[in-house]
Motif scaffolding. Structure first.
Motif, PDB file in Angstrom:
ATOM      1  N   ARG A  82      54.818  76.580  57.031  1.00 20.77           N
ATOM      2  CA  ARG A  82      55.907  77.452  57.169  1.00 20.77           C
ATOM      3  C   ARG A  82      55.376  78.805  57.750  1.00 20.77           C
ATOM      4  O   ARG A  82      54.264  79.123  57.552  1.00 20.77           O
ATOM      5  N   ARG A  83      56.337  79.373  58.677  1.00 20.20           N
ATOM      6  CA  ARG A  83      55.670  80.790  58.811  1.00 20.20           C
ATOM      7  C   ARG A  83      55.460  81.813  57.912  1.00 20.20           C
ATOM      8  O   ARG A  83      56.042  81.623  56.821  1.00 20.20           O
ATOM      9  N   SER A  84      54.752  82.551  58.013  1.00 19.36           N
ATOM     10  CA  SER A  84      54.093  83.704  57.062  1.00 19.36           C
ATOM     11  C   SER A  84      55.385  84.190  56.324  1.00 19.36           C
ATOM     12  O   SER A  84      55.317  84.622  54.926  1.00 19.36           O
ATOM     13  N   GLU A  85      56.401  84.621  56.990  1.00 19.24           N
ATOM     14  CA  GLU A  85      57.593  85.311  56.369  1.00 19.24           C
ATOM     15  C   GLU A  85      58.116  84.513  55.153  1.00 19.24           C
ATOM     16  O   GLU A  85      58.813  84.947  54.540  1.00 19.24           O
ATOM     17  N   CYS A  87      56.440  82.313  53.224  1.00 23.47           N
ATOM     18  CA  CYS A  87      55.667  81.810  52.318  1.00 23.47           C
ATOM     19  C   CYS A  87      55.717  82.343  50.774  1.00 23.47           C
ATOM     20  O   CYS A  87      55.383  81.730  49.806  1.00 23.47           O
ATOM     21  N   ILE A 108      48.274  80.922  58.869  1.00 22.85           N
ATOM     22  CA  ILE A 108      49.220  81.185  58.034  1.00 22.85           C
ATOM     23  C   ILE A 108      48.573  82.215  57.027  1.00 22.85           C
ATOM     24  O   ILE A 108      47.953  81.615  56.035  1.00 22.85           O
ATOM     25  N   SER A 110      49.841  85.109  54.128  1.00 22.04           N
ATOM     26  CA  SER A 110      50.865  86.013  53.272  1.00 22.04           C
ATOM     27  C   SER A 110      50.245  86.516  52.083  1.00 22.04           C
ATOM     28  O   SER A 110      50.216  86.013  51.236  1.00 22.04           O
TER      29      SER A 110
END
Length: 146
Positions: A82-85, A87, A108, A110
């Protein structure tokens, strides 16, 4: 203090003892990286548990869950595509199910998710491909599945 991934030896130990790997963001499309990586890990003997809220049914012959909370068995590694935002929320969910490792795939990162994982006693790994690390660290090594 800056985040640092575990050493290759420590990663090898994690993979040697891992059984269930929940893959958050696992696609049901065979041309996607998440599918290819999960399939390769499955071929290496790991149990893949798909997590994707948009998929009903199965991926790679395994029941797909809409969230980590729905998984009815222990999870060793939560592997995240999934995208970092997103995580940090995944890290919270992973902590709530008692996962041992939060693994953010290559590309990725986070720091917030890593901090959440550390506070929950989980090991965090970021910006590393689990398939590549498995190939490097497990070459000729036996797995110690409980």
């Amino acid at each position: 203090m800056a985040f640092e991934n575990p050493s290759r030896e420590q990663i090898g130990d994690i993979l040697a003892s891992a059984g269930n790997i929940a893959v958050v963001g696992l696609s049901d499309k065979s041309d996607r990286t998440s599918y290819m990586v999960a399939y390769a890990m499955q071929l290496r003997g790991y149990r893949i548990i798909p997590v994707n809220p948009l998929v009903d049914g199965e991926i790679l012959g395994e029941k797909c869950y809409h969230s980590l909370a729905e998984i009815p068995e222990p999870v060793d590694i939560v592997n995240v595509f999934r995208r970092s935002e997103f995580c940090a929320e995944v890290a919270r969910e992973a902590a709530s199910i008692g996962a041992k490792v939060l693994w953010l795939q290559q590309g990725i990162v986070s720091p917030e998710a890593a901090e959440i994982a550390a506070e929950a006693g989980m090991t965090a790994i970021m910006d590393r491909c689990i398939k590549v690390e498995e190939a490097i660290t497990m070459n000729g090594r036996n797995r110690n599945i409980k």
